[in-house]
Enzyme design. Sequence first.
Site, PDB file in Angstrom:
ATOM      1  N   PRO A  10      40.104   2.223 -32.808  1.00 51.19           N
ATOM      2  CA  PRO A  10      41.096   2.246 -33.383  1.00 51.19           C
ATOM      3  C   PRO A  10      41.300   3.145 -34.471  1.00 51.19           C
ATOM      4  O   PRO A  10      40.523   3.567 -35.177  1.00 51.19           O
ATOM      5  CB  PRO A  10      41.269   0.819 -34.023  1.00 51.19           C
ATOM      6  CG  PRO A  10      39.714   0.475 -34.296  1.00 51.19           C
ATOM      7  CD  PRO A  10      39.137   1.001 -32.809  1.00 51.19           C
ATOM      8  N   ASN A  11      42.657   3.774 -34.668  1.00 55.71           N
ATOM      9  CA  ASN A  11      43.327   4.745 -35.587  1.00 55.71           C
ATOM     10  C   ASN A  11      42.511   6.238 -35.320  1.00 55.71           C
ATOM     11  O   ASN A  11      43.242   7.081 -36.125  1.00 55.71           O
ATOM     12  CB  ASN A  11      42.722   3.968 -36.903  1.00 55.71           C
ATOM     13  CG  ASN A  11      43.441   2.962 -37.089  1.00 55.71           C
ATOM     14  OD1 ASN A  11      44.715   2.662 -36.985  1.00 55.71           O
ATOM     15  ND2 ASN A  11      42.626   1.893 -37.730  1.00 55.71           N
ATOM     16  N   ARG A  18      45.486  11.676 -40.245  1.00 51.16           N
ATOM     17  CA  ARG A  18      44.768  10.399 -40.976  1.00 51.16           C
ATOM     18  C   ARG A  18      43.840  11.084 -42.198  1.00 51.16           C
ATOM     19  O   ARG A  18      42.666  11.488 -41.598  1.00 51.16           O
ATOM     20  CB  ARG A  18      44.109   9.613 -39.800  1.00 51.16           C
ATOM     21  CG  ARG A  18      43.502   8.391 -40.271  1.00 51.16           C
ATOM     22  CD  ARG A  18      42.408   7.876 -39.303  1.00 51.16           C
ATOM     23  NE  ARG A  18      41.769   6.590 -39.968  1.00 51.16           N
ATOM     24  CZ  ARG A  18      40.764   6.014 -39.580  1.00 51.16           C
ATOM     25  NH1 ARG A  18      40.345   6.710 -38.343  1.00 51.16           N
ATOM     26  NH2 ARG A  18      40.297   5.115 -40.302  1.00 51.16           N
ATOM     27  N   TYR A  23      38.378  12.833 -42.723  1.00 47.78           N
ATOM     28  CA  TYR A  23      38.138  12.973 -41.360  1.00 47.78           C
ATOM     29  C   TYR A  23      38.569  14.579 -40.690  1.00 47.78           C
ATOM     30  O   TYR A  23      38.201  14.669 -39.612  1.00 47.78           O
ATOM     31  CB  TYR A  23      38.854  11.867 -40.415  1.00 47.78           C
ATOM     32  CG  TYR A  23      38.531  10.550 -40.654  1.00 47.78           C
ATOM     33  CD1 TYR A  23      37.449   9.972 -40.530  1.00 47.78           C
ATOM     34  CD2 TYR A  23      39.560   9.655 -41.430  1.00 47.78           C
ATOM     35  CE1 TYR A  23      37.018   8.807 -40.711  1.00 47.78           C
ATOM     36  CE2 TYR A  23      39.290   8.508 -41.801  1.00 47.78           C
ATOM     37  CZ  TYR A  23      37.934   7.723 -41.441  1.00 47.78           C
ATOM     38  OH  TYR A  23      37.670   6.578 -41.632  1.00 47.78           O
ATOM     39  N   ASN A  75      32.670   6.357 -30.469  1.00 53.04           N
ATOM     40  CA  ASN A  75      33.102   6.163 -31.804  1.00 53.04           C
ATOM     41  C   ASN A  75      34.149   4.867 -31.943  1.00 53.04           C
ATOM     42  O   ASN A  75      35.180   4.930 -31.698  1.00 53.04           O
ATOM     43  CB  ASN A  75      33.878   7.324 -32.504  1.00 53.04           C
ATOM     44  CG  ASN A  75      34.221   7.357 -33.753  1.00 53.04           C
ATOM     45  OD1 ASN A  75      34.359   6.132 -34.413  1.00 53.04           O
ATOM     46  ND2 ASN A  75      34.776   8.291 -34.605  1.00 53.04           N
ATOM     47  N   ALA A  78      36.738   1.323 -36.832  1.00 56.75           N
ATOM     48  CA  ALA A  78      36.426   0.091 -37.749  1.00 56.75           C
ATOM     49  C   ALA A  78      35.582  -1.017 -36.712  1.00 56.75           C
ATOM     50  O   ALA A  78      35.064  -1.771 -37.538  1.00 56.75           O
ATOM     51  CB  ALA A  78      37.372  -0.428 -38.332  1.00 56.75           C
ATOM     52  N   HIS A  81      31.917  -1.950 -37.623  1.00 55.43           N
ATOM     53  CA  HIS A  81      31.382  -3.008 -38.530  1.00 55.43           C
ATOM     54  C   HIS A  81      31.848  -4.416 -38.325  1.00 55.43           C
ATOM     55  O   HIS A  81      31.513  -5.164 -39.086  1.00 55.43           O
ATOM     56  CB  HIS A  81      32.183  -2.453 -39.963  1.00 55.43           C
ATOM     57  CG  HIS A  81      32.179  -0.981 -40.059  1.00 55.43           C
ATOM     58  ND1 HIS A  81      30.969  -0.357 -40.098  1.00 55.43           N
ATOM     59  CD2 HIS A  81      33.264  -0.180 -40.146  1.00 55.43           C
ATOM     60  CE1 HIS A  81      31.361   1.172 -40.246  1.00 55.43           C
ATOM     61  NE2 HIS A  81      32.731   1.171 -40.314  1.00 55.43           N
ATOM     62  N   GLU A  99      26.313   6.514 -30.416  1.00 52.30           N
ATOM     63  CA  GLU A  99      27.040   6.350 -31.480  1.00 52.30           C
ATOM     64  C   GLU A  99      27.458   7.584 -32.432  1.00 52.30           C
ATOM     65  O   GLU A  99      26.643   7.971 -32.810  1.00 52.30           O
ATOM     66  CB  GLU A  99      26.591   5.274 -32.415  1.00 52.30           C
ATOM     67  CG  GLU A  99      27.442   4.824 -33.422  1.00 52.30           C
ATOM     68  CD  GLU A  99      26.973   3.602 -34.480  1.00 52.30           C
ATOM     69  OE1 GLU A  99      25.748   3.554 -34.350  1.00 52.30           O
ATOM     70  OE2 GLU A  99      27.683   3.390 -35.403  1.00 52.30           O
ATOM     71  N   HIS A 101      30.252   8.937 -35.559  1.00 54.07           N
ATOM     72  CA  HIS A 101      31.205   8.927 -36.615  1.00 54.07           C
ATOM     73  C   HIS A 101      31.377  10.122 -37.086  1.00 54.07           C
ATOM     74  O   HIS A 101      30.562  11.029 -37.647  1.00 54.07           O
ATOM     75  CB  HIS A 101      30.801   8.118 -37.724  1.00 54.07           C
ATOM     76  CG  HIS A 101      30.629   6.577 -36.986  1.00 54.07           C
ATOM     77  ND1 HIS A 101      31.573   5.826 -36.866  1.00 54.07           N
ATOM     78  CD2 HIS A 101      29.118   5.825 -37.012  1.00 54.07           C
ATOM     79  CE1 HIS A 101      30.897   4.648 -36.430  1.00 54.07           C
ATOM     80  NE2 HIS A 101      29.764   4.664 -36.459  1.00 54.07           N
ATOM     81  N   SER A 103      32.793  10.896 -40.318  1.00 55.91           N
ATOM     82  CA  SER A 103      32.313  10.945 -41.636  1.00 55.91           C
ATOM     83  C   SER A 103      30.941  10.187 -41.586  1.00 55.91           C
ATOM     84  O   SER A 103      30.343   9.872 -40.724  1.00 55.91           O
ATOM     85  CB  SER A 103      33.361   9.776 -42.344  1.00 55.91           C
ATOM     86  OG  SER A 103      33.032   8.507 -41.776  1.00 55.91           O
ATOM     87  N   ARG A 108      29.752   6.166 -47.735  1.00 53.33           N
ATOM     88  CA  ARG A 108      31.080   5.894 -48.041  1.00 53.33           C
ATOM     89  C   ARG A 108      30.918   4.122 -48.575  1.00 53.33           C
ATOM     90  O   ARG A 108      30.060   3.616 -49.031  1.00 53.33           O
ATOM     91  CB  ARG A 108      32.000   5.656 -46.844  1.00 53.33           C
ATOM     92  CG  ARG A 108      32.138   7.216 -46.527  1.00 53.33           C
ATOM     93  CD  ARG A 108      33.124   7.329 -45.337  1.00 53.33           C
ATOM     94  NE  ARG A 108      34.538   6.773 -45.464  1.00 53.33           N
ATOM     95  CZ  ARG A 108      35.461   6.603 -44.573  1.00 53.33           C
ATOM     96  NH1 ARG A 108      35.058   6.769 -43.433  1.00 53.33           N
ATOM     97  NH2 ARG A 108      36.553   6.229 -44.912  1.00 53.33           N
ATOM     98  N   ARG A 112      31.012  -0.133 -44.649  1.00 52.23           N
ATOM     99  CA  ARG A 112      30.868   0.732 -43.713  1.00 52.23           C
ATOM    100  C   ARG A 112      29.078   0.997 -43.223  1.00 52.23           C
ATOM    101  O   ARG A 112      28.968   1.684 -42.423  1.00 52.23           O
ATOM    102  CB  ARG A 112      31.444   1.984 -44.039  1.00 52.23           C
ATOM    103  CG  ARG A 112      33.068   1.832 -44.007  1.00 52.23           C
ATOM    104  CD  ARG A 112      33.550   3.500 -43.904  1.00 52.23           C
ATOM    105  NE  ARG A 112      34.792   3.107 -44.741  1.00 52.23           N
ATOM    106  CZ  ARG A 112      36.028   2.709 -44.124  1.00 52.23           C
ATOM    107  NH1 ARG A 112      36.124   2.509 -42.732  1.00 52.23           N
ATOM    108  NH2 ARG A 112      37.247   2.580 -44.614  1.00 52.23           N
TER     109      ARG A 112
HETATM  110  C1  DQA Z   1      34.731   6.148 -38.341  1.00 57.27           C
HETATM  111  C2  DQA Z   1      34.328   5.371 -39.672  1.00 57.27           C
HETATM  112  C3  DQA Z   1      34.518   3.995 -39.597  1.00 57.27           C
HETATM  113  O1  DQA Z   1      33.954   3.505 -40.859  1.00 57.27           O
HETATM  114  C4  DQA Z   1      36.144   4.078 -39.769  1.00 57.27           C
HETATM  115  O2  DQA Z   1      36.650   2.637 -39.635  1.00 57.27           O
HETATM  116  C5  DQA Z   1      36.938   4.857 -38.687  1.00 57.27           C
HETATM  117  C6  DQA Z   1      36.184   6.246 -38.464  1.00 57.27           C
HETATM  118  C7  DQA Z   1      34.359   7.724 -38.485  1.00 57.27           C
HETATM  119  O3  DQA Z   1      34.377   8.514 -37.516  1.00 57.27           O
HETATM  120  O4  DQA Z   1      33.889   8.226 -39.446  1.00 57.27           O
HETATM  121  O5  DQA Z   1      37.767   4.542 -38.220  1.00 57.27           O
HETATM  122  O6  DQA Z   1      34.259   5.668 -37.022  1.00 57.27           O
END
Ligand code: DQA
Length: 149
Positions: A10-11, A18, A23, A75, A78, A81, A99, A101, A103, A108, A112
């Site tokens: 998501p996102n 964003r 990011y 990836n 969210a 978590h 896995e 990410h 960030s 953070r 997270r």
């Molecule tokens: C993320 C880190 C997650 O905590 C966050 O919710 C994201 C992006 C990252 O790629 O750094 O949506 O997965």
Amino acid sequence: MANILLLNGPNLNLLGSREPEVYGSSRLEDIEARSQQVATELGHSLSAFQSNAEHELIDRVHAAAGDGTAHIILNPGAFTHTSIALRDALLGVGIPFIELHLSNVFSREAFRHTSYFSDIALGCVFGCGAFGYELAVRAASNFIAERKT
Ligand code: DQA
């Protein structure tokens, strides 16, 4: 030659606009294109899928069990978590995964710092920004070669 599946949660469709200070400025379509390019250079194919819906990610993992996917790069956004269901899907199909990410989740917020995926992943890439996807494709290729698949 193996099939690698790149899954983004998501996102991550908003990458580029964003929170660029967190990011970076790369768009998801650029990340996917670069990942495909690196996979091709290494002699593999790469399919990319992004969804904001947990069940669509789960369904795509299930489909990977029947479409010859050798390795997944994930990836979960969210869902990292929160999603025992996506974790169970990966355990259910038994396809090895990395896995990823953008960030460094450990630098953070405390919420997270918990991942439902790290302990069952073959490897993890955190905090390397968009370049992390290229690293993950290269790592997946190494894992595939080690398994001689
Ligand atoms: C993320 C880190 C997650 O905590 C966050 O919710 C994201 C992006 C990252 O790629 O750094 O949506 O997965």
